[in-house]
Design a protein around this motif. Structure first.
Motif, PDB file in Angstrom:
ATOM      1  N   ARG A   8      29.573  74.842 140.954  1.00 27.91           N
ATOM      2  CA  ARG A   8      29.025  73.454 141.159  1.00 27.91           C
ATOM      3  C   ARG A   8      30.706  73.005 140.320  1.00 27.91           C
ATOM      4  NH1 ARG A   8      25.937  73.268 136.615  1.00 27.91           N
ATOM      5  NH2 ARG A   8      24.053  72.972 137.594  1.00 27.91           N
ATOM      6  N   GLY A   9      31.233  73.506 140.011  1.00 30.20           N
ATOM      7  CA  GLY A   9      32.453  72.313 139.124  1.00 30.20           C
ATOM      8  C   GLY A   9      33.339  72.421 140.391  1.00 30.20           C
ATOM      9  N   VAL A  10      33.444  73.458 141.442  1.00 30.23           N
ATOM     10  CA  VAL A  10      35.116  74.053 142.605  1.00 30.23           C
ATOM     11  C   VAL A  10      34.207  72.663 143.416  1.00 30.23           C
ATOM     12  CG1 VAL A  10      34.898  75.359 143.568  1.00 30.23           C
ATOM     13  CG2 VAL A  10      34.783  76.616 141.854  1.00 30.23           C
ATOM     14  N   LEU A  11      32.910  72.908 143.558  1.00 31.47           N
ATOM     15  CA  LEU A  11      32.162  71.930 144.993  1.00 31.47           C
ATOM     16  C   LEU A  11      32.958  70.330 144.046  1.00 31.47           C
ATOM     17  CD1 LEU A  11      28.498  73.144 145.203  1.00 31.47           C
ATOM     18  CD2 LEU A  11      30.648  73.385 147.293  1.00 31.47           C
ATOM     19  N   THR A  14      36.477  70.187 144.329  1.00 28.38           N
ATOM     20  CA  THR A  14      36.925  70.153 145.862  1.00 28.38           C
ATOM     21  C   THR A  14      36.412  68.457 146.771  1.00 28.38           C
ATOM     22  OG1 THR A  14      36.253  72.104 146.467  1.00 28.38           O
ATOM     23  CG2 THR A  14      36.888  70.822 148.644  1.00 28.38           C
ATOM     24  N   LEU A  15      35.740  67.773 146.488  1.00 26.37           N
ATOM     25  CA  LEU A  15      35.296  66.306 146.754  1.00 26.37           C
ATOM     26  C   LEU A  15      35.721  65.689 146.516  1.00 26.37           C
ATOM     27  CD1 LEU A  15      31.290  66.156 146.653  1.00 26.37           C
ATOM     28  CD2 LEU A  15      32.402  65.947 148.458  1.00 26.37           C
ATOM     29  N   THR A  16      36.906  66.025 144.754  1.00 26.25           N
ATOM     30  CA  THR A  16      37.361  65.075 144.698  1.00 26.25           C
ATOM     31  C   THR A  16      39.163  65.198 144.711  1.00 26.25           C
ATOM     32  OG1 THR A  16      36.513  65.387 142.011  1.00 26.25           O
ATOM     33  CG2 THR A  16      38.524  64.248 141.875  1.00 26.25           C
ATOM     34  N   LEU A  17      39.369  66.222 145.347  1.00 26.91           N
ATOM     35  CA  LEU A  17      40.752  66.554 145.628  1.00 26.91           C
ATOM     36  C   LEU A  17      40.707  65.274 147.381  1.00 26.91           C
ATOM     37  CD1 LEU A  17      41.639  69.961 144.821  1.00 26.91           C
ATOM     38  CD2 LEU A  17      42.804  67.958 143.354  1.00 26.91           C
ATOM     39  N   LEU A  18      40.042  65.551 147.427  1.00 27.69           N
ATOM     40  CA  LEU A  18      39.963  64.897 149.242  1.00 27.69           C
ATOM     41  C   LEU A  18      39.626  63.100 149.246  1.00 27.69           C
ATOM     42  CD1 LEU A  18      37.050  67.544 151.127  1.00 27.69           C
ATOM     43  CD2 LEU A  18      39.537  66.860 151.281  1.00 27.69           C
ATOM     44  N   GLY A  19      38.363  63.176 148.349  1.00 27.57           N
ATOM     45  CA  GLY A  19      37.870  62.093 148.169  1.00 27.57           C
ATOM     46  C   GLY A  19      39.092  61.001 147.676  1.00 27.57           C
ATOM     47  N   VAL A  20      39.568  61.315 145.908  1.00 24.29           N
ATOM     48  CA  VAL A  20      40.698  60.693 145.467  1.00 24.29           C
ATOM     49  C   VAL A  20      41.811  59.771 146.436  1.00 24.29           C
ATOM     50  CG1 VAL A  20      41.706  60.528 142.979  1.00 24.29           C
ATOM     51  CG2 VAL A  20      39.595  60.707 143.476  1.00 24.29           C
ATOM     52  N   MET A  66      32.807  67.246 137.858  1.00 19.78           N
ATOM     53  CA  MET A  66      33.621  68.524 137.803  1.00 19.78           C
ATOM     54  C   MET A  66      34.165  68.514 136.168  1.00 19.78           C
ATOM     55  SD  MET A  66      37.152  68.653 137.007  1.00 19.78           S
ATOM     56  CE  MET A  66      38.521  67.526 137.936  1.00 19.78           C
ATOM     57  N   LEU A  67      34.936  67.687 135.749  1.00 20.78           N
ATOM     58  CA  LEU A  67      35.049  67.621 133.907  1.00 20.78           C
ATOM     59  C   LEU A  67      33.555  68.320 133.270  1.00 20.78           C
ATOM     60  CD1 LEU A  67      36.541  64.395 133.649  1.00 20.78           C
ATOM     61  CD2 LEU A  67      37.971  66.824 134.036  1.00 20.78           C
ATOM     62  N   ALA A  68      32.869  68.011 133.311  1.00 22.72           N
ATOM     63  CA  ALA A  68      31.448  68.457 132.890  1.00 22.72           C
ATOM     64  C   ALA A  68      31.156  69.657 133.511  1.00 22.72           C
ATOM     65  CB  ALA A  68      29.982  67.281 132.777  1.00 22.72           C
ATOM     66  N   ALA A  69      31.732  70.292 134.256  1.00 24.37           N
ATOM     67  CA  ALA A  69      30.840  71.775 134.536  1.00 24.37           C
ATOM     68  C   ALA A  69      31.917  72.753 134.264  1.00 24.37           C
ATOM     69  CB  ALA A  69      31.076  71.145 135.486  1.00 24.37           C
ATOM     70  N   PHE A  70      33.453  72.423 134.042  1.00 29.07           N
ATOM     71  CA  PHE A  70      34.086  72.868 133.644  1.00 29.07           C
ATOM     72  C   PHE A  70      34.220  72.271 132.115  1.00 29.07           C
ATOM     73  CE2 PHE A  70      36.558  72.913 137.891  1.00 29.07           C
ATOM     74  CZ  PHE A  70      35.766  74.389 137.849  1.00 29.07           C
ATOM     75  N   SER A  71      33.406  72.676 131.736  1.00 32.70           N
ATOM     76  CA  SER A  71      33.965  71.728 129.807  1.00 32.70           C
ATOM     77  C   SER A  71      35.159  71.503 129.252  1.00 32.70           C
ATOM     78  CB  SER A  71      33.763  73.475 129.010  1.00 32.70           C
ATOM     79  OG  SER A  71      32.400  74.423 129.120  1.00 32.70           O
ATOM     80  N   ILE A  72      35.800  70.526 130.577  1.00 33.95           N
ATOM     81  CA  ILE A  72      37.162  69.445 129.852  1.00 33.95           C
ATOM     82  C   ILE A  72      36.190  68.502 129.253  1.00 33.95           C
ATOM     83  CG2 ILE A  72      38.992  69.012 130.733  1.00 33.95           C
ATOM     84  CD1 ILE A  72      38.811  70.710 133.439  1.00 33.95           C
ATOM     85  N   ILE A 275      24.027  65.060 145.187  1.00 31.92           N
ATOM     86  CA  ILE A 275      24.842  64.488 145.102  1.00 31.92           C
ATOM     87  C   ILE A 275      26.517  65.198 145.969  1.00 31.92           C
ATOM     88  CG2 ILE A 275      26.853  63.559 143.043  1.00 31.92           C
ATOM     89  CD1 ILE A 275      24.216  64.351 140.696  1.00 31.92           C
ATOM     90  N   PHE A 276      26.555  65.920 146.237  1.00 29.15           N
ATOM     91  CA  PHE A 276      27.080  66.623 146.966  1.00 29.15           C
ATOM     92  C   PHE A 276      27.180  65.938 148.179  1.00 29.15           C
ATOM     93  CE2 PHE A 276      28.542  69.986 150.033  1.00 29.15           C
ATOM     94  CZ  PHE A 276      29.634  70.519 149.635  1.00 29.15           C
TER      95      PHE A 276
END
Length: 319
Positions: A8-11, A14-20, A66-72, A275-276
């Motif tokens: 989930r975090g990787v997906l 990926t969306l964040t790195l493309l979209g933002v 993504m932050l929540a999935a990686f527990s950041i 969501i994806f």
């Protein structure tokens, strides 16, 4: 951290790195254009608005997921869930409607002089601000139930009847009727603009085909340039419409499944897939805009755009 959380975090990463970065580049290009030329064409204003809401889709939902999935970091308490789901649903719906408006505006722009649409082409730009305001009011109103029904996942899940599990949050409806009615309204809100957008895009493609047949026998450099512009515009229209039908079609199929399952709570996996796919367009669309829009390219490559008479490329390349 289990494997499902990692995937989930990787997906979402990926969306964040493309979209933002992609949407920020499009926004910067049109803001720079507005500052230099002290005006924006209506189609450019629509694309700028579209990139802004797409940025909200990716930055608010995907980045925080993504932050929540990686527990950041985890902002998904009751207030966080209400805010994130409301902003996400509103900006996602605006993304669909603004693309519909863009397709309709392009459809009107290429209408031949003397047609019934020539008057609309003249008056449409002055109503653009009112259209933006109407779409914001409409979609924020439809998304407002999420503020009432959303809550953090720390609540007791055993008492969550008529709820939708979105992993870090729950959307709890007071009854099955309210849940299905809310879902039906959202489906209609998505299907109507997609249908209108497909019709407008088909009109554009038919117009481009007929125009290409009319100038087929003319082989001057100017006509060859116009021909390539028509082909590029047609490919852009087909690409965007295909992406919408594919991504939002899958999203709405999963949403209908969520509303009709017999379980009291839908699986978080289905929500993650929804969501994806609904965020995938917001992440991919700036790539298409950058690749097909000469104005954006000229700002990103520091090349001064050539000045000259407005052609079909100027009208259509903003898609």
């Amino acid at each position: 951290m289990n494997s499902q959380a990692i995937i989930r975090g990787v997906l979402y990463l990926t969306l964040t790195l493309l979209g933002v970065p992609g949407n920020l580049l499009v926004m910067w290009a049109f803001c720079h254009l507005a500052l230099c030329d002290r005006k924006l064409l209506p189609a450019d204003a629509i694309v700028l608005h579209l990139a802004s809401v797409n940025f909200l889709v990716v930055a608010v939902r995907c980045f925080l997921e993504m932050l929540a999935a990686f527990s950041i970091a985890n902002v998904f308490n009751d207030t966080g869930c209400k805010s994130v789901i409301f902003i996400y649903r509103t900006s996602r719906a605006l993304s669909i409607w603004l693309t519909c408006v863009l397709s309709g505006f392009q459809c009107v722009s290429i209408a031949p002089p003397g047609s019934r649409w020539s008057g609309v082409k003249t008056h449409a730009p002055r109503y653009l601000g009112g259209i933006f305001l109407f779409l914001w009011v409409l979609n924020t109103s439809i998304s407002s139930p999420s503020v009432v029904f959303s809550m953090g996942s720390h609540n007791d899940s055993t008492q969550m009847e008529h709820s939708i599990n979105v992993e870090f949050c729950f959307v709890r409806f007071p009854s099955s009727t309210v849940k299905q009615a809310n879902g039906a309204v959202q489906v209609v809100r998505d299907v109507v603009p997609i249908f209108l957008m497909v019709l407008a895009s088909l009109f554009i493609l038919v117009f481009l085909y007929r125009h290409s047949q009319q100038v087929k026998s003319i082989r001057s450099a100017k006509q060859n340039q116009k021909q390539s512009a028509e082909t590029r515009a047609a490919k852009t229209v087909v690409t965007l419409v295909t992406l919408y039908v594919l991504f939002y079609g899958i999203d709405n199929v999963l949403w209908i499944y969520t509303l009709t399952v017999t379980q009291t709570m839908s699986s978080s996996l289905v929500s993650d897939l929804r969501i994806f796919f609904s965020s995938l367009y917001a992440a991919v669309s700036p790539i298409i805009i950058i690749a097909s829009n000469k104005k954006v390219n000229s700002r990103l490559t520091c090349v001064r755009p050539e000045k000259g008479p407005q052609s079909m490329d100027t009208t259509l390349s903003t898609l």
